[in-house]
Design a protein around this motif. Sequence first.
Motif: not given
Length: 230
Positions: A157-163
């Motif tokens: 979830c965090r990686a998707q937001r950062r992406y």
Amino acid sequence: MGFSPRKKMIKIAIDGPGGAGKSTVAKAVAAKLGIVYVDTGALYRTIGYYVKSQDVNPKDSEAVTALLPNINIEVKYENGVQCVYLNGENPGDAIRTPEMSMYASAVSAIGSVRAFLLETQKDIARKNSVIMDGRDIGTVILPDADVKIFMTASAECRAQRRYDELKAKGIDAKYEDVLAEMNERDKNDSTREIAPATAAPDAIIFDNSGMTLEQSVAGVIDIVNKKTGA
Ligand code: DC
């Protein structure tokens, strides 16, 4: 729920791993409460940026320490937006690239760098009501904060937001690379010897996986209201 303007100073610490939405949520909460938002990661990013400009290995603590006397960092608020000046110049979004995330993480493990940035952070909190986001705010910078929140979410979830954030800024990246980089950075930040990114014993753990920004903001306001009796 609304929030009545307060006469008393308030200090809110938001720590947690990258991509948990700390900065976006903290910015929105600051606007709602009429207090100052402080992005402490920007300070480490700015040091990382300078280290890179000098062609120095960010993991070489002696070489990085030797550069510190050449660095002047000033935090200014321009139209309510935090700007970090490096030797009189504002590097802007150049500190936001994935490469600068890794540089920031590397230099942040060096004790002299943390000591160098300590007073700047404490000083802002002394003069203003703040919501400050980082990794060691509740443990080191504001151990007596009125409210301490450790904000987290699943790695995916965090990686998707950062992406999504990088894409919105026009920075090219692959999701898999963002996830791998995020995991590596979390490991660096949470296992380093000095001021590791951990929740203070008195912090409230707030997992916002699957929450919208509005839900996260409402959740934080709710915690602040309960903690301060507003
Ligand atoms: O919050 P951010 O992603 O912009 O932070 C960049 C790096 O800076 C992060 O990987 C660890 C370091 N950091 C820190 O050590 N302590 C803080 N209070 C804030 C950031």
